[in-house]
Design a protein around this motif. Structure first.
Motif, short mmCIF file in Angstrom:
data_model
loop_
_atom_site.label_atom_id
_atom_site.label_comp_id
_atom_site.label_asym_id
_atom_site.label_seq_id
_atom_site.Cartn_x
_atom_site.Cartn_y
_atom_site.Cartn_z
N VAL A 175 0.84 -1.21 0.00
CA VAL A 175 0.00 0.00 0.00
C VAL A 175 0.87 1.25 0.00
O VAL A 175 0.60 2.22 -0.72
N ASP A 176 1.94 1.22 0.77
CA ASP A 176 2.86 2.36 0.81
C ASP A 176 3.51 2.59 -0.55
O ASP A 176 3.65 3.73 -1.01
N ASP A 177 3.91 1.49 -1.22
CA ASP A 177 4.52 1.63 -2.55
C ASP A 177 3.55 2.25 -3.55
O ASP A 177 3.95 3.06 -4.40
N VAL A 178 2.29 1.88 -3.45
CA VAL A 178 1.30 2.36 -4.42
C VAL A 178 0.84 3.78 -4.10
O VAL A 178 0.71 4.63 -4.99
N LEU A 179 0.60 4.07 -2.81
CA LEU A 179 0.02 5.36 -2.41
C LEU A 179 1.07 6.38 -1.95
O LEU A 179 0.73 7.55 -1.78
N ASP A 180 2.32 5.94 -1.75
CA ASP A 180 3.38 6.83 -1.29
C ASP A 180 2.99 7.53 0.01
O ASP A 180 2.80 8.75 0.08
N VAL A 181 2.86 6.73 1.06
CA VAL A 181 2.40 7.21 2.37
C VAL A 181 3.43 8.16 2.98
O VAL A 181 4.64 7.91 2.88
N LYS A 186 4.22 6.21 7.94
CA LYS A 186 5.06 5.02 7.78
C LYS A 186 5.55 4.51 9.14
O LYS A 186 5.65 3.30 9.36
#
Length: 428
Positions: A175-181, A186
């Motif tokens: 999810v972090d990779d896709v949405l750039d949290v 993080k």
């Protein structure tokens, strides 16, 4: 006129089909163009992998087969786990090139900043390939239950809780990779992923007081209660984020995981060989069962991620690897030793704190400067171990810098073993 009108009506009726056909043709052309623009992934660097595998695996198997007399049933379980891990390695090597094409089609790619200004700097590098490693790891670890655990096993609940935490972390990493949290979010993600492990944990909450400090505490064993679970949570958060922070070079994220995982395996087999307590042996064998698949799948990823990298691992892998090692340290009851294995990550975190907590400005990418004319990296003032090494030891290539950092990681693990040997019998 009637015929002309009929032709017009016929044309009007067929126009939706024509449009659908046109759209299908355009989509086909786009996929064809994508295939032409994105060349197939280079083959894995198997020669390099053989050397790294020998350095990371042979000491463990020497201790397992020749140095210690280990119970035959325990040795059998470790070997079954090793064989399944090898199958996972083969599957990962096969699946990474396939998955890379899919992530490219979804525009999940990046450009290598440390090669900007060179032909390699404009190549699309598939991103988030850690998802493949995470999935293969889970399949191997879950399948292993069939060969080692029974339905009434005392370790089964904690084993499954560990896998749920790792699975949760893989999901949040992707999810972090896709949405750039954002960074602040993080830092909290591992807290959520560690919840299944904390809720299912039924082990002791005591710590052994070091012998020099016993007169001050008045007891040799101190029960921390709920504070111990808070410590477990903080350990999971640290291990997960520390690998994510100590990054930025081809092969560094996976390389440090391979070195630490190898040290964990050696530590566990040494503890099994030196102990006569069955419960203590099972705790360290439990750790081996979770680390062997991590090492095998990470080696597969390293064969594609080593310099020059043909895939990027993404936050999916760094979160997954950090959580997996935190889990084995917690459930194997060697969290102090684990932190010593993480010594470079601890130093990097402490050195990064002023920027991470916004005391001084923090750029998005805290990477060294790359000179396309010489191919060398120059350290910046950013607070990372990568930049510190460049400032201390001078400019060098990305590959040389990564090797230096991994050698430092290996020496840190050796220092941990030496320290445990020196302090044995005096410290605890």
């Amino acid at each position: 006129m009637a015929a002309a009108s009929a032709r017009k009506r016929s044309s009007a009726k067929s126009s939706p089909q024509t449009q659908a056909s046109e759209e299908t043709r355009k989509a086909s052309d786009a996929i064809s163009l994508l295939s032409k623009e994105d060349p197939p992934l280079p083959p894995p660097k198997l020669g390099f992998l053989v050397v790294i595998s020998a350095l990371s695996i042979l000491p463990f198997f020497y201790l397992l087969f020749f140095h210690y007399h280990i119970d035959a049933d325990l040795k059998r379980s470790i070997l079954i786990n090793a064989a399944m891990s090898f199958v996972g390695f083969l599957a990962a090597v096969r699946l990474i090139p396939v998955a890379s094409q899919y992530v490219l089609r979804r525009n999940l790619f990046g450009f290598d900043i440390n090669k900007k200004g060179t032909p390699q700097g404009v190549i699309k590098v598939p991103e988030s390939l850690g998802i493949v490693i995470g999935i293969v790891y889970l399949v191997v670890a879950i399948s292993f239950q069939y060969f080692n655990f029974t339905s009434d096993s005392t370790w089964l609940v904690e084993y499954n809780a560990a896998l749920v935490s790792i699975c949760f972390m893989i999901l949040l990493g992707f999810v972090d990779d896709v949405l750039d949290v954002p960074w602040r979010i993080k830092l909290l993600l591992p807290s959520f992923a560690a919840l299944p492990l904390l809720m299912a944990y039924a082990g002791h909450t005591t710590i052994i007081i070091p012998k020099p400090l016993i007169p001050y505490f008045g007891v040799a064993v101190l029960d921390l209660g709920g504070i111990y679970k808070l410590y477990m949570l903080l350990l999971a958060v640290f291990c997960t984020n520390s690998i994510n922070i100590h990054a930025g070079l081809n092969g560094l994220e996976v390389g440090q995981t391979v070195v630490i995982a190898s040290a964990i395996m050696i530590h566990n087999v040494m503890q099994i060989g030196a102990s006569s307590d069955p419960e203590y042996k099972q705790a360290h064998a439990f750790s081996i069962y979770l680390v062997q698949p991590l090492l095998a799948t990470s080696l597969a990823l390293l064969s594609f991620n080593w310099y020059p990298s043909s895939v990027f691992v993404g936050d999916t892998y760094t979160y997954f690897a950090g959580m997996a090692m935190a889990v084995v340290g917690i459930l194997g009851h060697f969290s102090e030793t684990l932190l010593l294995f993480f010594l470079p990550q601890v130093l990097n975190f402490l050195y990064s704190c002023p920027q991470l907590f916004k005391i001084i400005p923090c750029p998005r990418h805290r990477l060294p400067k790359f000179d396309p004319q010489t191919g060398l990296l120059t350290g910046t003032k950013d607070g990372t171990l990568v930049n510190l090494f460049l400032r201390l030891f001078g400019r060098c290539s990305e590959k040389s810098l990564c090797i230096r950092l991994l050698v430092f990681q290996a020496f840190s693990c050796l220092f941990c073993f030496w320290l445990r040997h020196i302090l044995a019998g005096w410290y605890k």
